[in-house]
Scaffold this active site. Structure first.
Site, mmCIF file in Angstrom:
data_model
loop_
_atom_site.group_PDB
_atom_site.id
_atom_site.type_symbol
_atom_site.label_atom_id
_atom_site.label_comp_id
_atom_site.label_asym_id
_atom_site.label_seq_id
_atom_site.Cartn_x
_atom_site.Cartn_y
_atom_site.Cartn_z
ATOM 1 N N LYS A 37 0.809 -1.230 0.000
ATOM 2 C CA LYS A 37 0.000 0.000 0.000
ATOM 3 C C LYS A 37 0.837 1.274 0.000
ATOM 4 O O LYS A 37 0.381 2.302 -0.453
ATOM 5 C CB LYS A 37 -0.949 0.003 1.201
ATOM 6 C CG LYS A 37 -0.217 0.168 2.524
ATOM 7 C CD LYS A 37 -1.136 0.004 3.708
ATOM 8 C CE LYS A 37 -0.363 0.318 4.977
ATOM 9 N NZ LYS A 37 -0.977 -0.224 6.185
ATOM 10 N N ARG A 132 -6.180 0.934 17.208
ATOM 11 C CA ARG A 132 -6.736 1.073 15.868
ATOM 12 C C ARG A 132 -7.723 -0.087 15.746
ATOM 13 O O ARG A 132 -8.634 -0.188 16.573
ATOM 14 C CB ARG A 132 -5.639 1.077 14.785
ATOM 15 C CG ARG A 132 -6.135 1.769 13.499
ATOM 16 C CD ARG A 132 -5.095 1.851 12.393
ATOM 17 N NE ARG A 132 -4.832 0.568 11.764
ATOM 18 C CZ ARG A 132 -4.018 0.399 10.731
ATOM 19 N NH1 ARG A 132 -3.388 1.441 10.209
ATOM 20 N NH2 ARG A 132 -3.821 -0.784 10.203
HETATM 21 C C1 LIG Z 1 0.223 -0.826 6.727
HETATM 22 C C2 LIG Z 1 0.089 -2.038 7.526
HETATM 23 C C3 LIG Z 1 1.204 -2.860 7.736
HETATM 24 C C4 LIG Z 1 2.588 -2.517 7.238
HETATM 25 O O1 LIG Z 1 3.213 -1.648 8.115
HETATM 26 P P1 LIG Z 1 4.726 -1.174 7.874
HETATM 27 O O2 LIG Z 1 5.014 -0.359 9.079
HETATM 28 O O3 LIG Z 1 4.768 -0.393 6.601
HETATM 29 O O4 LIG Z 1 5.577 -2.387 7.804
HETATM 30 C C5 LIG Z 1 1.009 -4.022 8.449
HETATM 31 N N1 LIG Z 1 -0.210 -4.358 8.925
HETATM 32 C C6 LIG Z 1 -1.306 -3.586 8.758
HETATM 33 C C7 LIG Z 1 -2.622 -4.030 9.312
HETATM 34 C C8 LIG Z 1 -1.189 -2.403 8.049
HETATM 35 O O5 LIG Z 1 -2.279 -1.640 7.864
#
Ligand SMILES: *Cc1c(COP(=O)(O)O)cnc(C)c1O
Length: 364
Positions: A37, A132
């Protein structure tokens, strides 16, 4: 598009970062899913992750996931944001697994899976403190029990997310909580959970220190692989490249000007009241890039002698007084990126993408 602002992407460095993360995690029995993403799932970058040995892919946006499927990626894909009730059909159709915390949504996924004659896998998210997504610990068992009632849904594991809203750091304590809850679910419901997913980049710190509790067997990594940084722990990951991405923008004006504007100060282009400190006349450069192209907070000049003074939607102003070489109109200034910078440029139509790798360069 010559002359435009360019995001230069070194695919070999991304592949290297991926393989390093994968190797260290595999040694501890942990699989790594690559989170796409942060760069709008640009397919060349996803391919570099795949070549680096990633175990699966994950994204929070269905648009990105559908595009990956259309580009021919057959890896397991996890939806990393709780599905919207309104798009459960797509979720079941294009992903293998989604993360969930709402029984209404899971019920709708089950219905969609029935219609599509598929089984959809669910990871139940548990909130261990970051606030969250996720169910609270005391509700995990009951929720897991409810999920197992749906024939078309397979509860494959528990997961947690940290360092996103509350800035809570992963620790052996909060991950241990997740592992224990996983054991409780297995024992009480008589099922086997394949996955205990222990977070993202911020958990890599614990791997290095050998503090990840046994039982955690998946991490979902974006930032670390892409940028070699770990914002939550405020560190560079020294065994990874930090410069796989470079943003290049062209200088359109160079002039020495006072450091304080003349006249009555109103609001800037974004409605803020700017403040200035008088440090005399300084040499400045304007580059043809602004807040519409990139989140200025998320970029830094590679040359540490340059400082960003500010930006409007289409102009970025730098203090270049201390630069060791002369900067002229037409020169290109390079910027490194933080996660927020990468997020914003990756899908900007004003920023060209240029790929670099040993197997040759190509533009898009
Ligand atoms: C964006 C996201 C990640 C990735 O996090 P990073 O810090 O970029 O490694 C992992 N798990 C969830 C649920 C996320 O939304």
């Amino acid at each position: 598009m010559p002359g435009s602002t360019i995001l230069e992407i070194d695919l070999d460095k991304i592949k290297y970062n991926t393989s390093q993360v994968v190797e260290r995690c595999h040694r501890k029995g942990i699989e790594v899913i690559g989170v796409t993403k942060g760069f709008s799932a640009i397919h060349q970058i996803v391919s570099a992750m795949v070549e680096g040995g990633i175990d699966g892919l994950a994204d929070s946006r269905m648009e990105n996931i559908i595009e990956l499927r259309e580009k021919g990626f057959t890896q397991p894909i996890t939806l990393l944001r709780i599905p919207r009730l309104s798009n459960v059909m797509e979720v079941v159709n294009y992903t293998d697994t989604s993360i969930n915390s709402e029984i209404t949504v899971i019920k709708a996924l089950a219905q969609a899976a029935k219609e599509l004659k598929k089984i959809h896998q669910v990871i139940l998210m548990v909130d261990v403190g970051d606030l969250r997504e996720g169910v609270l610990q005391e509700n995990v068992l009951e929720m897991a029990k409810q999920i197992t009632r749906f024939k078309e849904i397979k509860l494959i594991g528990l997961g947690t997310n940290m360092g996103c809203f509350g800035g809570i750091l992963p620790s052996s304590n909060n991950l241990e909580v997740l592992v224990k809850l996983g054991c409780a679910v297995e024992n009480q419901l008589g099922l086997k959970l394949e996955i205990i997913s222990g977070g993202g980049t911020s958990t890599l710190m614990l791997i290095g220190n050998d503090e990840v509790p046994a039982g955690i067997n998946q991490l979902r990594i974006g930032e670390g692989i892409l940028l070699g940084t770990d914002t939550t722990n405020n560190r560079k990951i020294r065994w990874l490249h930090q410069d796989a991405f470079l943003l290049r923008a062209e200088v359109i004006e160079v002039k020495s000007k006072p450091s304080i504007p003349t006249g009555t100060i109103g609001r800037d282009a974004f409605g803020n009241i700017p403040e200035f400190i008088d440090i005399g006349v300084r040499k400045r450069a304007i580059v043809a890039m602004g807040k519409q192209d990139v989140n200025i907070q998320g970029i830094n000049p590679v040359d540490e002698r340059l400082t960003i003074l500010g930006a409007s939607s289409d102009h970025l102003i730098l203090d270049i007084e201390d630069s060791e070489h002369e900067i002229k109109v037409g020169d290109v200034i390079a910027f490194s990126l933080a996660y927020s910078g990468l997020l914003s440029v990756s899908d900007s139509k004003y920023v060209g993408k240029q790929f670099k790798s040993n197997s040759g360069a190509n533009n898009e």
